[in-house]
Design an enzyme around this catalytic site. Structure first.
Site, PDB file in Angstrom:
ATOM      1  N   GLU A 160      36.131  40.358  43.954  1.00 48.83           N
ATOM      2  CA  GLU A 160      35.750  41.728  44.262  1.00 48.83           C
ATOM      3  C   GLU A 160      34.319  41.799  44.801  1.00 48.83           C
ATOM      4  OE1 GLU A 160      38.578  43.836  40.866  1.00 48.83           O
ATOM      5  OE2 GLU A 160      36.405  43.796  40.600  1.00 48.83           O
ATOM      6  N   LYS A 190      41.401  42.313  29.201  1.00 54.46           N
ATOM      7  CA  LYS A 190      41.172  42.286  30.644  1.00 54.46           C
ATOM      8  C   LYS A 190      40.626  40.943  31.130  1.00 54.46           C
ATOM      9  CE  LYS A 190      41.385  45.262  33.185  1.00 54.46           C
ATOM     10  NZ  LYS A 190      40.371  46.309  33.388  1.00 54.46           N
ATOM     11  N   SER A 206      36.324  43.024  29.965  1.00 56.28           N
ATOM     12  CA  SER A 206      35.950  44.436  29.972  1.00 56.28           C
ATOM     13  C   SER A 206      35.070  44.731  28.772  1.00 56.28           C
ATOM     14  CB  SER A 206      37.208  45.303  29.923  1.00 56.28           C
ATOM     15  OG  SER A 206      36.909  46.640  29.564  1.00 56.28           O
ATOM     16  N   HIS A 260      52.447  45.174  56.213  1.00 61.93           N
ATOM     17  CA  HIS A 260      52.167  46.503  55.644  1.00 61.93           C
ATOM     18  C   HIS A 260      52.172  46.473  54.112  1.00 61.93           C
ATOM     19  CE1 HIS A 260      52.852  48.011  59.734  1.00 61.93           C
ATOM     20  NE2 HIS A 260      53.952  47.275  59.732  1.00 61.93           N
TER      21      HIS A 260
END
Length: 448
Positions: free
Chosen positions: A280, A273, A267, A146
């Site tokens: 992704e 970043k 970024s 979980h």
């Protein structure tokens, strides 16, 4: 804009089925040689056909082939060009076959090759995972259920879980390739052929295991496409799961790993970043592969026997799936090899405030004779007590333990992540010795 489209614009498949030129030419050459062996055409005619087809292959690969969209598909383009090269003899090539069994043969050859290439690519990814796992058979980290810290494991054990997933994927691709590996050529449009064909010799030349048993099924069947698409969907699901974990683990909140610079992007406005875009994108493209499987299942669900033009729709989704999956596997292979894992951060998380040793304490009491369900309740109370004090288990005294059960003795203070790991010494468990043995078996299987 709809008024601008003609019926030909709607039905043409050349812009994507031309990808099958290698399979189509190989099948045509094997067919021509068989026709000659059977006395249906002469040996000289077959030789001229095969030479012409060799020339067509060279033109396609050299970029000089004169594709003609008005001819609709690959088959008619090749046949028309062959006629230009060798004359009327080209018209005999289509003796004893139909475009129905011809395209079924092309597709089976393509799926067979794609399945083999995909399985081999997965072996490379497995080797990359195993190579990293070798360095981390004692690297403790939290295991999760979980997405909550559950019990400690070693990193190698976690990585080998993905090796097992990709092993099943490789098996599925092997099965898809095997089921594709029967020859439909000779089935004609649907009823077979009136000519004395030697289908088995064509199967041998093209590397098929045998020939299809029923001509109607042979031209209508696309189960082998569904097999590849399902295997691809399952595989992309596994890649997406691993990508998701790499996204989480590379975040500052986890800090378990750092991806190589080439596997991240910056970024447009935030210089600090390091976005895990590769993982992704794989996660996002999984949905596209799932969609191709659903589209193919929907295409075939209501088709009466035998061939229907709906089956033209089996190609674009299949091609896009192959073109999505293979680069994703290659990218993940590189990403795994380039990642660096933070042993200290993982160990800290395994030992920290998540109380991941709670189950081990319940097992401790169970070994002392307390029924496990009661032991579970005792440790639940102990955990709440520790949380209220803001203390870890290793910061509690023996007196603290004995408030909740007199069965706790001095040795309970020796319960650590290391002892928890060692205690899972069963086949398939996370004990370092078991993981090392499992890793050795994996490496032997992968030829490492």
């Amino acid at each position: 804009m709809a008024d601008e489209y003609t019926p030909l614009d709607y039905t043409v498949s050349l812009h994507y089925d031309r990808r099958l030129y290698r399979e189509d030419i190989a099948g045509s050459q094997a067919h021509a040689r068989m026709l000659a062996r059977q006395g249906i055409i002469t040996a000289d005619e077959a030789e001229r056909m095969c030479e012409g087809l060799d020339a067509i292959r060279a033109e396609i690969e050299g970029g000089s082939f004169p594709w003609r969209p008005e001819l609709e598909d690959l088959h008619m383009n090749v046949e028309a060009r062959l006629h230009e090269l060798i004359g009327e003899t080209a018209g005999k090539l289509h003796t004893a076959r139909s475009r129905n069994d011809q395209i079924a043969t092309d597709m089976r050859l393509f799926v067979r090759r794609a399945a083999s290439e995909t399985a081999e690519a997965l072996r490379g990814l497995q080797r990359a995972l195993a190579s990293v796992a070798v360095e981390h058979t004692h690297t403790a980290m939290p295991g999760y259920t979980h997405l909550q810290r559950a019990q400690p494991v070693v990193l190698a054990h976690h990585l080998l879980a993905y090796v097992e997933m990709f092993e099943r994927d490789a098996e599925r691709f092997g099965q898809a390739g095997a089921r594709a590996n029967v020859l439909p050529l000779g089935s004609g449009a649907l009823a077979g052929s009136p000519y004395p064909l030697d289908r088995e010799s064509v199967a041998r030349e093209l590397g098929f295991d045998g020939v299809t048993a029923n001509s109607m099924d042979a031209v209508a069947d696309r189960d082998f496409v569904l097999d590849y698409l399902f295997a691809a969907a399952a595989c992309m699901g596994h890649l997406s799961r691993m990508g998701e974990e790499f996204v989480l683990w590379s975040s500052e909140e986890f800090g378990f790993l750092r991806l190589a610079d080439e596997d991240t992007t910056g970024s447009s406005i935030m210089p600090q970043k390091r976005n895990p875009d590769l993982a992704e994108l794989a996660r996002g493209r999984t949905g596209r592969v799932y969609g191709h499987l659903m589209a193919a299942l929907t295409t075939v669900k209501g088709l009466p026997l035998t061939y229907n033009r709906d089956l033209q729709e089996d190609k674009e989704g299949l091609f896009d799936t192959v073109d999505t999956l293979l680069p994703t596997v290659a990218a993940f292979t590189r990403m795994v090899g380039g990642a660096s894992f933070n042993r200290e951060r993982m160990a800290q998380a395994a030992e920290g405030g998540g109380y991941s040793l709670a189950t081990d304490l319940a097992d401790y009491l169970a070994r002392k004779g307390l029924p496990f369900r009661q032991a579970h309740g005792v440790v639940a109370q102990l955990t709440r007590h520790a949380e209220e004090r803001g203390a870890r288990f290793d910061e509690l005294s023996l007196e603290d333990y004995r408030v909740f059960s007199p069965l706790f003795d001095e040795d309970v203070l020796g319960t650590t992540v290391a002892t928890a790991l060692e205690s899972r010494n069963v086949p398939g468990g996370t004990a370092p010795s078991q993981v090392a043995a499992a890793l050795a078996r994996v490496r032997e299987r992968l030829g490492m």
